[in-house]
Design a protein around this motif. Structure first.
Motif, PDB file in Angstrom:
ATOM      1  N   ALA A 259    -118.042  -5.633   7.235  1.00 21.39           N
ATOM      2  CA  ALA A 259    -119.148  -6.592   7.335  1.00 21.39           C
ATOM      3  C   ALA A 259    -119.389  -7.298   6.000  1.00 21.39           C
ATOM      4  O   ALA A 259    -120.527  -7.474   5.568  1.00 21.39           O
ATOM      5  N   THR A 260    -118.313  -7.720   5.340  1.00 19.48           N
ATOM      6  CA  THR A 260    -118.301  -8.445   4.062  1.00 19.48           C
ATOM      7  C   THR A 260    -118.895  -7.651   2.904  1.00 19.48           C
ATOM      8  O   THR A 260    -119.290  -8.236   1.890  1.00 19.48           O
ATOM      9  N   MET A 261    -118.930  -6.337   3.019  1.00 16.72           N
ATOM     10  CA  MET A 261    -119.268  -5.466   1.891  1.00 16.72           C
ATOM     11  C   MET A 261    -117.995  -4.723   1.498  1.00 16.72           C
ATOM     12  O   MET A 261    -117.368  -4.065   2.341  1.00 16.72           O
ATOM     13  N   PHE A 262    -117.634  -4.809   0.218  1.00 14.41           N
ATOM     14  CA  PHE A 262    -116.320  -4.380  -0.244  1.00 14.41           C
ATOM     15  C   PHE A 262    -116.347  -2.974  -0.843  1.00 14.41           C
ATOM     16  O   PHE A 262    -117.375  -2.511  -1.333  1.00 14.41           O
ATOM     17  N   PHE A 263    -115.170  -2.322  -0.838  1.00 12.87           N
ATOM     18  CA  PHE A 263    -115.063  -0.980  -1.384  1.00 12.87           C
ATOM     19  C   PHE A 263    -113.653  -0.751  -1.921  1.00 12.87           C
ATOM     20  O   PHE A 263    -112.718  -1.478  -1.599  1.00 12.87           O
ATOM     21  N   ARG A 264    -113.538   0.300  -2.732  1.00 10.34           N
ATOM     22  CA  ARG A 264    -112.253   0.686  -3.305  1.00 10.34           C
ATOM     23  C   ARG A 264    -111.600   1.772  -2.454  1.00 10.34           C
ATOM     24  O   ARG A 264    -112.193   2.261  -1.488  1.00 10.34           O
ATOM     25  N   ALA A 265    -110.406   2.175  -2.884  1.00  6.49           N
ATOM     26  CA  ALA A 265    -109.644   3.179  -2.136  1.00  6.49           C
ATOM     27  C   ALA A 265    -110.378   4.511  -2.053  1.00  6.49           C
ATOM     28  O   ALA A 265    -110.248   5.241  -1.071  1.00  6.49           O
ATOM     29  N   ASP A 266    -111.181   4.839  -3.074  1.00  4.96           N
ATOM     30  CA  ASP A 266    -111.899   6.111  -3.067  1.00  4.96           C
ATOM     31  C   ASP A 266    -113.271   6.010  -2.407  1.00  4.96           C
ATOM     32  O   ASP A 266    -114.046   6.967  -2.413  1.00  4.96           O
ATOM     33  N   GLY A 267    -113.572   4.852  -1.819  1.00  5.48           N
ATOM     34  CA  GLY A 267    -114.842   4.672  -1.119  1.00  5.48           C
ATOM     35  C   GLY A 267    -115.985   4.190  -1.989  1.00  5.48           C
ATOM     36  O   GLY A 267    -117.062   3.884  -1.472  1.00  5.48           O
ATOM     37  N   THR A 268    -115.798   4.091  -3.300  1.00  2.00           N
ATOM     38  CA  THR A 268    -116.881   3.619  -4.166  1.00  2.00           C
ATOM     39  C   THR A 268    -117.084   2.122  -3.996  1.00  2.00           C
ATOM     40  O   THR A 268    -116.154   1.375  -3.679  1.00  2.00           O
ATOM     41  N   HIS A 269    -118.327   1.663  -4.232  1.00  2.00           N
ATOM     42  CA  HIS A 269    -118.631   0.256  -3.961  1.00  2.00           C
ATOM     43  C   HIS A 269    -119.823  -0.275  -4.740  1.00  2.00           C
ATOM     44  O   HIS A 269    -120.074  -1.470  -4.757  1.00  2.00           O
ATOM     45  N   ARG A 270    -120.551   0.576  -5.385  1.00  2.00           N
ATOM     46  CA  ARG A 270    -121.822   0.176  -5.978  1.00  2.00           C
ATOM     47  C   ARG A 270    -121.696  -0.946  -6.998  1.00  2.00           C
ATOM     48  O   ARG A 270    -122.529  -1.840  -7.057  1.00  2.00           O
TER      49      ARG A 270
END
Length: 330
Positions: A259-270
């Motif tokens: 839903a256009t919110m991005f994240f990295r391979a380890d699930g982090t996103h903050r």
């Protein structure tokens, strides 16, 4: 894909466990993907009469019910492995490796639509994201009457080229019509130009009304976006991101989005910069929704899917067989 079924007259020699597995595979193709027995026989390299017997076995042994419900002891191996490893309820759509990306998407969408239907209840608030996968799912929804239910858009859809209202509203309208639910659109851009604009807009009462619905969601339905997908994710192909945005995503080591919110391979996103301008739901908050259904089609989305699972974004996962194999074996 595993070994093909034996030809006509030879399948009686298969072990009971394999026979039960084959019956379930044939039933999923026949009842959830609308394939004919001839088409299933061609794909599994066996005869039509063998498929007919497997479908009869599926009915006689209770594998086929009005609602698809595979008890854990009967679940195919891939589904069991995904459940144990990632803690999600998995629904693997059996598809041969020779099937093209477009057909894979259509068949995943058919099974997703039929899996989602029985999970929808009255008095529900269902968040729906837009995108190529959810658009395909919306075309196959079956009607189920509910009462006092709401479909709410998870993220804005506008960009510099279009308001996005037509594209997103068609998806939402299909869900609303299928379940007799009220539809609440979110008429904001997918990304604001400035994070400060988003902060100010989020204080507006008209916007807060939609945000409040999102906060009270009982179910969320979404796909996983990926730049490298065989069928490009709409957020990457629809003019939502410019070169600078894409460079920022690369710098932040982004593997996908929900839903256009991005994240990295380890699930982090903050601390991903673009998330401060996105109108998608806070991913920590999304992870608290009781039922979170993720639909994925195509092995090229596997990195994004792993990131979404690492972030704890899904409780239920519907995906094609090739993607399931890559998820558990690589």
């Amino acid at each position: 894909m595993g070994d093909p079924l034996s030809d006509d007259g030879a399948d009686h020699e298969r072990l009971p466990g394999n026979r039960s597995r084959d019956a379930l595979r044939a039933a999923q193709m026949y009842y959830l993907q609308d394939l004919t027995m001839n088409a299933i026989a061609r794909e599994l390299r066996t005869s039509r009469s063998t498929i007919s017997r497997l479908l009869s076995l599926a009915r006689e042994t209770g594998l086929v019910q009005i609602q698809v419900n595979n008890p854990s002891e009967r679940a195919p191996a891939l589904e069991q492995q995904i459940r144990r490893r990632f803690g999600v309820e998995a629904h693997v759509v059996p598809i041969a490796d020779s099937v093209n990306d477009s057909e894979v998407l259509d068949r995943v969408a058919i099974q997703a639509a039929r899996t989602i239907g029985p999970l929808v209840d009255s008095n529900a608030i269902i968040g729906v994201a837009w995108g190529s996968t959810l658009s395909a799912v919306s075309h196959h929804l079956t009607r189920k009457q509910t009462h006092d239910s709401t479909i709410v858009q998870l993220n804005g859809a506008g960009n510099t080229q279009t308001t996005g209202i037509t594209y997103a509203s068609e998806i939402l309208r299909s869900f609303g019509q299928a379940y007799g639910a009220r539809v609440e659109q979110f008429p904001v851009p997918a990304f604001f130009d400035h994070a400060e604009t988003k902060t100010a807009m989020w204080e507006e009462r008209s916007v807060r009304r939609i945000l409040d619905l999102q906060h009270r969601m009982t179910m969320a339905i979404f796909g996983v976006g990926s730049i490298s997908a065989g069928i490009p994710s709409h957020v990457y192909s629809g003019g939502y991101l410019d070169r600078e945005d894409l460079a920022t995503l690369e710098t932040d080591e982004v593997v996908g989005d929900v839903a256009t919110m991005f994240f990295r391979a380890d699930g982090t996103h903050r601390d991903i910069k673009l998330n401060s301008r996105s109108t998608g739901p806070d991913l920590d908050r999304l992870g608290t929704v009781r039922r979170r259904i993720c639909v994925v089609s195509g092995e090229s989305k596997i990195d994004g899917l792993r990131g979404a699972l690492a972030a704890g974004l899904a409780t239920d996962l519907i995906l094609d067989e090739g993607s399931a194999r890559r998820l558990v074996h690589s």
